[in-house]
Design a protein around this motif. Structure first.
Motif, short mmCIF file in Angstrom:
data_model
loop_
_atom_site.label_atom_id
_atom_site.label_comp_id
_atom_site.label_asym_id
_atom_site.label_seq_id
_atom_site.Cartn_x
_atom_site.Cartn_y
_atom_site.Cartn_z
N LYS A 26 8.85 -4.49 1.01
CA LYS A 26 9.51 -3.33 0.42
C LYS A 26 8.67 -2.74 -0.70
CE LYS A 26 14.27 -4.77 1.31
NZ LYS A 26 15.53 -5.23 0.70
N GLU A 27 8.08 -3.62 -1.49
CA GLU A 27 7.24 -3.17 -2.60
C GLU A 27 6.03 -2.38 -2.09
OE1 GLU A 27 4.66 -5.17 -6.20
OE2 GLU A 27 6.46 -6.21 -5.53
N ILE A 28 5.44 -2.83 -1.00
CA ILE A 28 4.29 -2.11 -0.43
C ILE A 28 4.70 -0.72 0.03
CG2 ILE A 28 2.80 -2.06 1.62
CD1 ILE A 28 2.18 -4.96 1.12
N VAL A 29 5.86 -0.61 0.66
CA VAL A 29 6.35 0.70 1.10
C VAL A 29 6.53 1.62 -0.11
CG1 VAL A 29 8.33 1.90 2.12
CG2 VAL A 29 7.41 -0.15 3.22
N GLN A 30 7.12 1.10 -1.17
CA GLN A 30 7.33 1.89 -2.38
C GLN A 30 6.00 2.31 -2.99
OE1 GLN A 30 9.69 -0.79 -4.70
NE2 GLN A 30 11.63 -0.17 -3.74
N GLN A 31 5.03 1.42 -2.99
CA GLN A 31 3.73 1.75 -3.57
C GLN A 31 3.02 2.82 -2.74
OE1 GLN A 31 2.19 -2.25 -3.77
NE2 GLN A 31 2.61 -2.39 -5.97
N LEU A 58 -1.28 -1.96 -5.28
CA LEU A 58 -1.05 -2.13 -3.84
C LEU A 58 -1.92 -3.25 -3.28
CD1 LEU A 58 0.16 -1.18 -1.14
CD2 LEU A 58 -1.69 0.49 -1.01
N GLN A 59 -3.19 -3.25 -3.66
CA GLN A 59 -4.11 -4.29 -3.19
C GLN A 59 -3.66 -5.68 -3.67
OE1 GLN A 59 -6.62 -3.90 -0.97
NE2 GLN A 59 -6.67 -6.12 -0.98
N ASN A 63 -2.61 -8.90 -1.40
CA ASN A 63 -3.31 -10.17 -1.54
C ASN A 63 -2.36 -11.36 -1.68
OD1 ASN A 63 -5.75 -8.85 -1.40
ND2 ASN A 63 -6.07 -8.82 -3.61
N VAL A 64 -1.10 -11.10 -1.96
CA VAL A 64 -0.10 -12.16 -2.15
C VAL A 64 0.33 -12.76 -0.80
CG1 VAL A 64 2.29 -12.55 -2.86
CG2 VAL A 64 0.75 -11.25 -4.31
N PHE A 65 0.25 -11.98 0.27
CA PHE A 65 0.79 -12.41 1.55
C PHE A 65 0.22 -13.72 2.08
CE2 PHE A 65 2.24 -7.98 1.81
CZ PHE A 65 3.57 -8.23 2.06
#
Length: 114
Positions: A26-31, A58-59, A63-65
């Protein structure tokens, strides 16, 4: 109140990590949305700096995944062991069902990542 069983703890761990993975998505979509909005905006003196900061954020999120997925895999292994032990000792059926559901959700996340 009785302390939670090892199965309940392992189930909670997998469930929490799956939710954590979903929140990063969700955070990636928002970013991405913020980056698109910034790229489309005009007249902002700090546009380049802000855009660079958003892309860096975003990067960092992306990188957390790998770490989260590794933790999910470890939690799945532990849950599988606890689930097997509980089935052998004929543990609480409701707890076993929750564990199986959490296990399926965890495996689905890992499969989607591959």
């Amino acid at each position: 109140m009785a302390p939670p069983t090892k199965l309940a703890v392992a189930t909670g761990s997998v469930t929490r990590l799956v939710k954590e993975e979903a929140s990063y998505h969700k955070e990636i979509v928002q970013q991405h949305e913020r980056i698109k909005k910034l790229e489309a905006s005009e007249g902002d003196n700090n546009k380049e700096y802000t855009l660079r900061q958003e892309k860096q954020a975003l990067q960092e999120t992306q990188n957390v995944f790998p770490a989260v997925r590794a933790r999910i895999e470890q939690a799945i292994e532990k849950l599988e062991g606890e689930l097997e032990d509980s089935k052998e000792s004929e543990g609480n059926a409701e707890e076993i069902k929750k564990a199986e559901d959490a296990l399926a959700a965890g495996k689905k996340v890992i499969a989607e990542a591959a």
